[in-house]
Scaffold this motif. Structure first.
Motif, short mmCIF file in Angstrom:
data_model
loop_
_atom_site.label_atom_id
_atom_site.label_comp_id
_atom_site.label_asym_id
_atom_site.label_seq_id
_atom_site.Cartn_x
_atom_site.Cartn_y
_atom_site.Cartn_z
N LEU A 192 56.11 76.44 -23.29
CA LEU A 192 54.73 76.86 -23.56
C LEU A 192 53.70 75.83 -23.11
O LEU A 192 52.55 76.17 -22.81
CB LEU A 192 54.56 77.15 -25.05
CG LEU A 192 55.18 78.44 -25.57
CD1 LEU A 192 55.11 78.50 -27.09
CD2 LEU A 192 54.48 79.66 -24.96
N THR A 193 54.10 74.56 -23.06
CA THR A 193 53.15 73.53 -22.63
C THR A 193 52.78 73.67 -21.15
O THR A 193 51.77 73.13 -20.72
CB THR A 193 53.73 72.13 -22.88
OG1 THR A 193 54.95 71.98 -22.16
CG2 THR A 193 53.99 71.91 -24.36
N LEU A 252 51.72 76.27 -19.86
CA LEU A 252 50.57 77.18 -19.79
C LEU A 252 49.25 76.44 -19.80
O LEU A 252 48.20 77.04 -19.53
CB LEU A 252 50.61 78.17 -20.96
CG LEU A 252 51.79 79.13 -21.00
CD1 LEU A 252 51.74 79.98 -22.25
CD2 LEU A 252 51.83 80.01 -19.75
N ASN A 253 49.26 75.16 -20.15
CA ASN A 253 48.03 74.36 -20.13
C ASN A 253 47.49 74.27 -18.71
O ASN A 253 48.28 74.23 -17.75
CB ASN A 253 48.32 72.96 -20.69
CG ASN A 253 48.70 73.01 -22.16
OD1 ASN A 253 48.33 73.92 -22.88
ND2 ASN A 253 49.47 72.04 -22.60
N ARG A 308 45.39 76.43 -20.19
CA ARG A 308 45.04 77.60 -21.01
C ARG A 308 45.53 77.32 -22.43
O ARG A 308 46.56 77.84 -22.86
CB ARG A 308 45.67 78.86 -20.41
CG ARG A 308 45.04 79.29 -19.09
CD ARG A 308 45.77 80.46 -18.48
NE ARG A 308 47.09 80.04 -18.00
CZ ARG A 308 47.96 80.88 -17.41
NH1 ARG A 308 47.65 82.15 -17.26
NH2 ARG A 308 49.12 80.43 -16.99
N TYR A 309 44.77 76.52 -23.15
CA TYR A 309 45.22 76.00 -24.43
C TYR A 309 45.38 77.09 -25.49
O TYR A 309 46.22 76.98 -26.39
CB TYR A 309 44.25 74.93 -24.93
CG TYR A 309 44.15 73.74 -23.99
CD1 TYR A 309 45.27 72.98 -23.69
CD2 TYR A 309 42.94 73.40 -23.39
CE1 TYR A 309 45.19 71.91 -22.82
CE2 TYR A 309 42.84 72.33 -22.53
CZ TYR A 309 43.97 71.58 -22.25
OH TYR A 309 43.88 70.52 -21.39
N ALA A 317 46.59 79.95 -25.06
CA ALA A 317 47.88 80.62 -24.84
C ALA A 317 49.06 79.75 -25.25
O ALA A 317 50.16 80.26 -25.47
CB ALA A 317 48.01 81.02 -23.37
N SER A 318 48.87 78.45 -25.35
CA SER A 318 49.97 77.55 -25.69
C SER A 318 49.89 77.03 -27.12
O SER A 318 50.88 77.01 -27.84
CB SER A 318 50.01 76.36 -24.73
OG SER A 318 48.80 75.59 -24.82
#
Length: 248
Positions: A186-187, A189-190, A192-193, A195-196
């Motif tokens: 998930l990290t 995706l940054n 896009r905070y 979403a993570s």
């Protein structure tokens, strides 16, 4: 005299245990870094998609190595626990499995959090300011929350992992590894905070509840802890020194 010596050496022993657990995590990070470094050297550096894929591969290898070393440390503690039990007077170890799991997970989390945030803190002193060239102004605060979640997750994973190893619950072990892989993924995706950070904190909350139940917690014990009340023992009686108490 003996009490004084034990009290004086207790903090030193605690620090030693934390250093040993942190060392196990550092070794896993070193091996994962070597795997990633060799794979990058052998690949085409001009291929951006390939390099990003190798970065994800390195993160997955790092997670698997961390869990492998967590298991190795569990086996080491079990051997030490058996040795302590054999030399103790009552045949029991002076430290429980839950205590070992908590301290081990917390040590993994602290050293992991330090390595996660140390470069961010170094960048925070300059030059430049985050947000001027289109970067997110929430970079530092989000990184702080992610680091906090990582420390908590490692603590929770340690409690669940040790209990699963002790009771041979392989499904729980798989869920711990899977949640660790998912959190690491998930990290990516940054920046896009939203979403993570949201899913990671949901995982942290669910894992914390799971660890709480695994450690023997319940709703009743939680209420008792929050109330800070001690139950009075109605069976306590005071006898006079001049009379023998009557038998019921």
């Amino acid at each position: 005299m003996f009490v004084g010596r034990e009290t004086a050496t207790a903090p030193l022993c605690g620090k030693s245990r934390h250093r040993k657990r942190a060392f196990f995590w550092l070794v896993s990070l070193l091996l994962a870094s070597l795997v990633w470094f060799v794979s990058v050297r052998l690949s085409d550096r001009g291929d951006a998609a390939l390099q990003r894929g190798l970065l994800g591969f390195g993160a997955a290898v790092s997670v698997l190595l961390q869990e492998l070393f967590r298991f190795a440390y569990f086996k080491l503690l079990k051997k030490a626990d058996e040795g302590l039990a054999t030399i103790s007077e009552d045949g029991r170890s002076p430290i429980s499995l839950r205590q070992m799991a908590y301290v081990s997970g917390l040590s993994f989390g602290i050293i992991s959090g330090v390595f996660s945030v140390i470069n961010i803190l170094a960048d925070s002193i300059g030059p430049g300011t985050v947000g001027i060239h289109g970067d997110s102004p929430y970079y530092f605060i989000t990184s702080a929350f992610l680091t906090m979640a990582l420390v908590l997750l490692h603590t929770f994973w340690g409690v669940i992992f040790f209990d699963a190893c002790e009771k041979r619950r392989y499904g729980c072990l798989g869920l711990v590894v899977a949640s660790h892989l998912l959190t690491s993924g998930l990290t990516f995706l940054n920046p896009r905070y939203a979403a993570s950070l949201g899913p990671i904190f949901i995982i942290t909350l669910c894992t914390g509840l799971w660890a709480f139940v695994t450690a023997g917690g319940s709703f009743r014990s939680l209420l008792k802890c929050l109330s800070c009340k001690q139950e009075d023992d109605s069976r306590v009686m005071t006898y006079s020194a001049l009379r023998v108490p009557c038998e019921d």
